[in-house]
Design an enzyme around this catalytic site. Structure first.
Site: not given
Ligand code: MN
Length: 422
Positions: A135, A149, A206, A251, A264, A356, A370
């Site tokens: 990440y 957030r 992603e 999650y 994937t 990503t 995004e």
């Molecule tokens: Mn990913």
């Protein structure tokens, strides 16, 4: 190294703007119409049959066996490590250089060695051991933090101290072109109603790159940032699909699970780290200073132009983002050093994805989450429709290449059509 010399030319014709000049020579697995499968490379629009090269004696001075090339995976070949695969790519570079006549003097060999790309089915190149997803793009982590957030606390307190990651699912990594059904799963659509089970409504791509590892060290040992390059075979384009609605509900507290594991997609070509050396660049300044085991020297980032397009059925594609791998905050050396810092071992064929890859500007974001900013900024398509996320029958296409001194070393593409839920 000579194989990266930008002035090298091949006796095989390479179309202008091809991802596969003689300076690339990636590795993959190819199958002919009768299902016969072997290790391959590529130059221009031709696939190089490495088993044929072996059988005809062109690779006999190298430390390989027939089994390494008469194979349905690159894993055997990769067990020869960096020195082995480097010697192989260097030999291919010599054999296909315009000043080398070993093959071109034996014209009867050429049809056995060079296969037209449209006569070969490309398979998943490695038997994937474990899959780890990082990440590591600051802009992506920041954007997600802003959405879920607030901008003042967008990055979690750990984010600039360690490359955050999680263990993904290896069994559902498939090669580009493999159709994918929209996943189903549990979602909580309204806060005051119980969850429901059904097709994902917020399917997202992603934009990522993965690196593929050689055999590592024994359990308990660590790989340093200095050593990391010797344990990385190469890189490939990677679409790490996400079901955003399933993800949002499931999650907490243990992280990604079924919202990530349904599929994937990886590109069929592994471009070696050696072929990417000319495109090394410095990364962003890391502030605060990282702990000693994450320090590194030299340029460890790579300039790779990345693009994602969406093609609605019976329509033309629309490019929805242009990003670049150089924007990563954490580099592969740091990721691998961190991954093994606790003594966790790696195996040949492990895939470790970047996370990503979002650039700093709008138009450079690596996910629809995004790009459409949680669905508030829909993207208009050439056929008059709009996209917030991915629709059934859309094809999502990712492309990537590095370019310098008029040499373009590319990754081909990852192209996937989304089918309705089963
Ligand atoms: Mn990913």
């Amino acid at each position: 190294m000579k194989a990266n010399d930008p002035t090298l030319k091949s006796w095989v014709e390479v179309p202008a703007n091809s991802d596969f000049p003689i300076q690339n020579l990636p590795f993959g697995i190819g199958s002919s119409a009768d299902g016969d499968t072997r290790v391959v490379s590529r130059i221009g629009d031709m696939v190089i049959d490495l088993r044929a090269l072996w059988l005809l004696g062109y690779l006999e001075d190298l430390d390989f066996t027939m089994k390494d090339f008469d194979s349905t995976t690159l894993n055997g070949m990769m067990r020869k490590g960096k020195e082995g695969t480097r010697s192989l790519r260097n030999r291919l570079s010599d054999l296909f250089s315009s000043d080398n006549t070993e093959i071109s003097a034996n014209t009867e060999h050429i049809p056995q060695i060079l296969l037209e790309i449209d006569k070969v089915t490309l398979l998943i190149p490695v038997c994937v051991g474990d899959y780890t997803d990082f990440y590591s793009s600051e802009q992506h982590a920041y954007n997600v933090g802003c959405m879920f957030r607030d901008p003042d606390n967008a990055l979690m307190p750990n984010w600039k101290h360690l490359p955050v990651g999680y263990h993904g699912r290896a069994s559902s990594i498939v090669v580009s072109g493999t159709p994918m059904h929209r996943p189903k799963g549990q979602q909580k659509i309204n806060d005051d109603e119980p969850p429901v089970f059904g097709p994902c409504r917020l399917l997202d791509f992603e934009l990522e790159m993965t690196f593929v590892t050689y055999e590592g060290k024994p359990l308990g040992d660590s790989i340093s940032t200095e050593e990391a390059d010797d344990y990385i075979f190469g890189m490939a384009l990677f679409n790490d699909w996400s079901a955003r609605d399933i993800q949002k509900w499931e999650y907490i507290p243990l992280g990604p699970f079924l919202a990530k594991s349904f599929a994937t997609h990886v590109a069929p070509w592994i471009v070696t780290l050696d072929a990417l050396e000319p495109f090394r660049v410095a990364g962003p300044v890391q502030d605060p200073k990282v702990l000693p085991y994450l320090e590194f020297s030299g340029n460890k980032h790579i300039d790779i132009n990345l693009q994602v397009a969406i093609q609605p059925e019976n329509s033309t594609e629309k490019v929805v983002t242009n990003s670049n791998y150089k924007h990563m905050y954490w580099n592969m050396n740091q990721q691998l050093a961190h991954h093994t810092s606790n003594g966790c071992n790696i195996n040949v064929g492990d895939m470790m994805a970047s996370g990503t890859i979002s650039g700093p500007e709008e138009g450079q974001y690596g996910s629809m989450l995004e790009v459409s900013w949680k669905g508030t900024k829909p993207v208009s398509m050439p056929d008059g429709t709009e996209r917030r996320f991915i629709n059934d029958h859309d094809t999502v296409i990712m492309r990537g290449y590095s370019e310098k001194d008029n040499v373009r070393v590319g990754f081909g593409e990852v192209s996937v059509k989304v089918l309705p839920a089963k």
